[in-house]
Write an enzyme that holds these catalytic residues in place. Structure first.
Site, PDB file in Angstrom:
ATOM      1  N   ARG A   1     -10.874  11.868   7.566  1.00 22.13           N
ATOM      2  CA  ARG A   1      -9.427  11.639   7.376  1.00 22.13           C
ATOM      3  C   ARG A   1      -8.629  12.737   8.092  1.00 22.13           C
ATOM      4  O   ARG A   1      -7.627  12.487   8.731  1.00 22.13           O
ATOM      5  CB  ARG A   1      -9.050  11.692   5.886  1.00 22.13           C
ATOM      6  CG  ARG A   1      -9.771  10.741   4.952  1.00 22.13           C
ATOM      7  CD  ARG A   1      -9.205   9.352   4.999  1.00 22.13           C
ATOM      8  NE  ARG A   1      -9.575   8.612   6.172  1.00 22.13           N
ATOM      9  CZ  ARG A   1     -10.799   8.127   6.433  1.00 22.13           C
ATOM     10  NH1 ARG A   1     -11.798   8.310   5.588  1.00 22.13           N
ATOM     11  NH2 ARG A   1     -11.053   7.460   7.527  1.00 22.13           N
TER      12      ARG A   1
ATOM     13  N   ASN B   1       1.782  11.135   0.765  1.00 23.17           N
ATOM     14  CA  ASN B   1       0.829  11.221   1.874  1.00 23.17           C
ATOM     15  C   ASN B   1       0.204  12.599   1.973  1.00 23.17           C
ATOM     16  O   ASN B   1       0.857  13.615   1.742  1.00 23.17           O
ATOM     17  CB  ASN B   1       1.529  10.875   3.194  1.00 23.17           C
ATOM     18  CG  ASN B   1       2.069   9.462   3.178  1.00 23.17           C
ATOM     19  OD1 ASN B   1       1.674   8.660   2.334  1.00 23.17           O
ATOM     20  ND2 ASN B   1       2.973   9.148   4.099  1.00 23.17           N
TER      21      ASN B   1
ATOM     22  N   ASP C   1      -1.022  13.519   4.890  1.00 21.41           N
ATOM     23  CA  ASP C   1      -0.846  13.968   6.277  1.00 21.41           C
ATOM     24  C   ASP C   1       0.335  14.933   6.366  1.00 21.41           C
ATOM     25  O   ASP C   1       1.104  15.089   5.420  1.00 21.41           O
ATOM     26  CB  ASP C   1      -0.684  12.768   7.233  1.00 21.41           C
ATOM     27  CG  ASP C   1       0.605  11.988   6.998  1.00 21.41           C
ATOM     28  OD1 ASP C   1       1.691  12.606   7.031  1.00 21.41           O
ATOM     29  OD2 ASP C   1       0.539  10.758   6.779  1.00 21.41           O
TER      30      ASP C   1
ATOM     31  N   HIS D   1       0.366  14.595  -3.584  1.00 28.09           N
ATOM     32  CA  HIS D   1      -1.093  14.417  -3.627  1.00 28.09           C
ATOM     33  C   HIS D   1      -1.830  15.405  -2.745  1.00 28.09           C
ATOM     34  O   HIS D   1      -2.957  15.157  -2.331  1.00 28.09           O
ATOM     35  CB  HIS D   1      -1.444  12.967  -3.239  1.00 28.09           C
ATOM     36  CG  HIS D   1      -0.912  11.953  -4.212  1.00 28.09           C
ATOM     37  ND1 HIS D   1      -0.750  10.619  -3.917  1.00 28.09           N
ATOM     38  CD2 HIS D   1      -0.511  12.100  -5.505  1.00 28.09           C
ATOM     39  CE1 HIS D   1      -0.266   9.985  -4.972  1.00 28.09           C
ATOM     40  NE2 HIS D   1      -0.101  10.857  -5.954  1.00 28.09           N
TER      41      HIS D   1
ATOM     42  N   THR E   1       5.603   2.385   0.317  1.00 26.24           N
ATOM     43  CA  THR E   1       4.660   2.624  -0.784  1.00 26.24           C
ATOM     44  C   THR E   1       4.548   1.367  -1.646  1.00 26.24           C
ATOM     45  O   THR E   1       5.551   0.702  -1.908  1.00 26.24           O
ATOM     46  CB  THR E   1       5.058   3.833  -1.664  1.00 26.24           C
ATOM     47  OG1 THR E   1       4.191   3.881  -2.812  1.00 26.24           O
ATOM     48  CG2 THR E   1       6.505   3.787  -2.140  1.00 26.24           C
ATOM     49  N   SER E   2       3.325   1.054  -2.071  1.00 25.61           N
ATOM     50  CA  SER E   2       3.121  -0.143  -2.892  1.00 25.61           C
ATOM     51  C   SER E   2       3.507   0.101  -4.350  1.00 25.61           C
ATOM     52  O   SER E   2       3.491  -0.817  -5.152  1.00 25.61           O
ATOM     53  CB  SER E   2       1.649  -0.569  -2.826  1.00 25.61           C
ATOM     54  OG  SER E   2       0.845   0.438  -3.401  1.00 25.61           O
TER      55      SER E   2
HETATM   56  N1  APR Z   1       6.278   0.426   7.591  1.00 26.32           N
HETATM   57  C1  APR Z   1       6.627   0.525   6.277  1.00 26.32           C
HETATM   58  N2  APR Z   1       5.824   0.170   5.260  1.00 26.32           N
HETATM   59  C2  APR Z   1       4.609  -0.311   5.582  1.00 26.32           C
HETATM   60  C3  APR Z   1       4.163  -0.450   6.921  1.00 26.32           C
HETATM   61  C4  APR Z   1       5.064  -0.055   7.949  1.00 26.32           C
HETATM   62  N3  APR Z   1       4.742  -0.154   9.235  1.00 26.32           N
HETATM   63  N4  APR Z   1       2.901  -0.969   6.890  1.00 26.32           N
HETATM   64  C5  APR Z   1       2.584  -1.123   5.595  1.00 26.32           C
HETATM   65  N5  APR Z   1       3.601  -0.745   4.804  1.00 26.32           N
HETATM   66  C6  APR Z   1       3.693  -0.749   3.339  1.00 26.32           C
HETATM   67  C7  APR Z   1       2.885  -1.817   2.625  1.00 26.32           C
HETATM   68  O1  APR Z   1       3.629  -3.036   2.586  1.00 26.32           O
HETATM   69  C8  APR Z   1       2.682  -1.210   1.251  1.00 26.32           C
HETATM   70  O2  APR Z   1       3.747  -1.524   0.366  1.00 26.32           O
HETATM   71  O3  APR Z   1       3.166   0.473   2.874  1.00 26.32           O
HETATM   72  C9  APR Z   1       2.689   0.310   1.536  1.00 26.32           C
HETATM   73  C10 APR Z   1       1.327   0.967   1.463  1.00 26.32           C
HETATM   74  O4  APR Z   1       0.859   0.933   0.146  1.00 26.32           O
HETATM   75  P1  APR Z   1      -0.511   1.658  -0.262  1.00 26.32           P
HETATM   76  O5  APR Z   1      -1.555   1.346   0.756  1.00 26.32           O
HETATM   77  O6  APR Z   1      -0.798   1.320  -1.670  1.00 26.32           O
HETATM   78  O7  APR Z   1      -0.143   3.216  -0.085  1.00 26.32           O
HETATM   79  P2  APR Z   1       0.622   4.194  -1.098  1.00 26.32           P
HETATM   80  O8  APR Z   1       1.650   3.447  -1.884  1.00 26.32           O
HETATM   81  O9  APR Z   1       1.063   5.361  -0.297  1.00 26.32           O
HETATM   82  O10 APR Z   1      -0.561   4.612  -2.055  1.00 26.32           O
HETATM   83  C11 APR Z   1      -0.308   5.541  -3.078  1.00 26.32           C
HETATM   84  O11 APR Z   1      -2.646   5.647  -3.521  1.00 26.32           O
HETATM   85  O12 APR Z   1      -4.948   5.924  -3.130  1.00 26.32           O
HETATM   86  C12 APR Z   1      -3.739   6.450  -3.138  1.00 26.32           C
HETATM   87  O13 APR Z   1      -3.496   8.731  -3.220  1.00 26.32           O
HETATM   88  C13 APR Z   1      -3.335   7.627  -2.375  1.00 26.32           C
HETATM   89  O14 APR Z   1      -1.101   8.508  -2.060  1.00 26.32           O
HETATM   90  C14 APR Z   1      -1.878   7.322  -2.114  1.00 26.32           C
HETATM   91  C15 APR Z   1      -1.501   6.445  -3.295  1.00 26.32           C
END
Ligand code: APR
Length: 227
Positions: free
Chosen positions: A56, A87, A89, A104, A171-172
């Site tokens: 990563r 994130n 990163d 995180h 973020t989801s």
């Molecule tokens: N621009 C904006 N949003 C986007 C894009 C893009 N190009 N591509 C994808 N997404 C959105 C998706 O629609 C989704 O809602 O980014 C979100 C990603 O969600 P996750 O993969 O669940 O990531 P995140 O919400 O950051 O996860 C939270 O989970 O496992 C962990 O610790 C890790 O910090 C992370 C936490």
């Protein structure tokens, strides 16, 4: 100056080439969380966990900030901006943002495996087995695993409670306590969400901008700078 608080997730870095977690082809499709991102995984197989985060880190070091990271820095001309990111990163910092809270952790640092508050810079991309903290325990990535405490959550909640404007990006909202931060933002504060796939959990009188980050963030930033 008005205070803008921005909560970001993996989606803001997707167009920099870093995988999200839960999208199709996301990281958690290729790995089990329990195998790589828990204290139990580290107990069972530290080499595998170390290798997972070394990979990563390599991807992060090869990635570059995108138009969304850069656009957020422009907001600092007119507003007091705090970015709270889930994130690991460092693309907000490399983009030029000056006030970033990492909920995180951050993968470019290492951490003692017995005392989370002991963190160190890393030379290169890799933490090797055998590299130890000042207490003599193996170094690991400075990231918060599932089942571990989130030391910055209270600071982040306090920041959210003082927001004059709140922006969610990519973020989801699937992972707590981070997803609960929006509940600390006062009800009357204007809120925006930028995500091509707006999560249903955000459904609290938020202005929806269903765009990718590199399109939606510069657009919103231009609007806010023009106000
Ligand atoms: N621009 C904006 N949003 C986007 C894009 C893009 N190009 N591509 C994808 N997404 C959105 C998706 O629609 C989704 O809602 O980014 C979100 C990603 O969600 P996750 O993969 O669940 O990531 P995140 O919400 O950051 O996860 C939270 O989970 O496992 C962990 O610790 C890790 O910090 C992370 C936490």
């Amino acid at each position: 100056m008005k205070k803008i608080v921005v909560l970001t997730g993996a989606g803001i870095s997707a167009e920099s080439g870093l995988k999200t977690f839960r999208d199709t082809d996301g990281l958690w499709e290729g790995y089990n969380i329990e195998d790589v991102a828990t204290p139990e995984a580290w107990q069972r197989n530290p080499e595998m966990v170390q290798d997972f985060y070394n990979q990563r880190r390599k991807s992060v070091l090869e990635a570059k900030p995108n138009a969304a990271h850069y656009a957020l820095t422009k907001l600092e001309d007119k507003y007091e901006v705090t970015i709270i990111t889930q994130n690991i990163d460092d693309l907000h910092e490399r983009g030029g943002s000056t006030n970033v809270v990492h909920l995180h952790g951050i993968i470019t640092r290492s951490q003692s495996s017995v005392k989370a508050s002991l963190t160190y810079p890393i030379n290169g991309w890799e933490i090797k087995m055998g590299e130890k903290c000042e207490l003599g325990s193996q170094l690991r990535a400075h990231v918060v695993w599932f089942g571990e405490a989130v030391p910055m959550i209270e600071t982040a909640a306090q920041i959210c409670s003082q927001a004059d404007l709140f922006i969610l990006i990519g973020t989801s909202l699937a992972v707590y306590p981070a997803a609960g931060l929006i509940n600390y933002v006062p009800r009357e504060v204007k809120k925006y969400i930028i995500d091509p796939n707006i999560p249903t959990a955000s459904n609290r009188s938020i202005i929806e901008m269903p765009y990718k980050a590199t399109i939606g963030v510069p657009k919103l930033v231009d609007e806010l700078l023009a106000q």
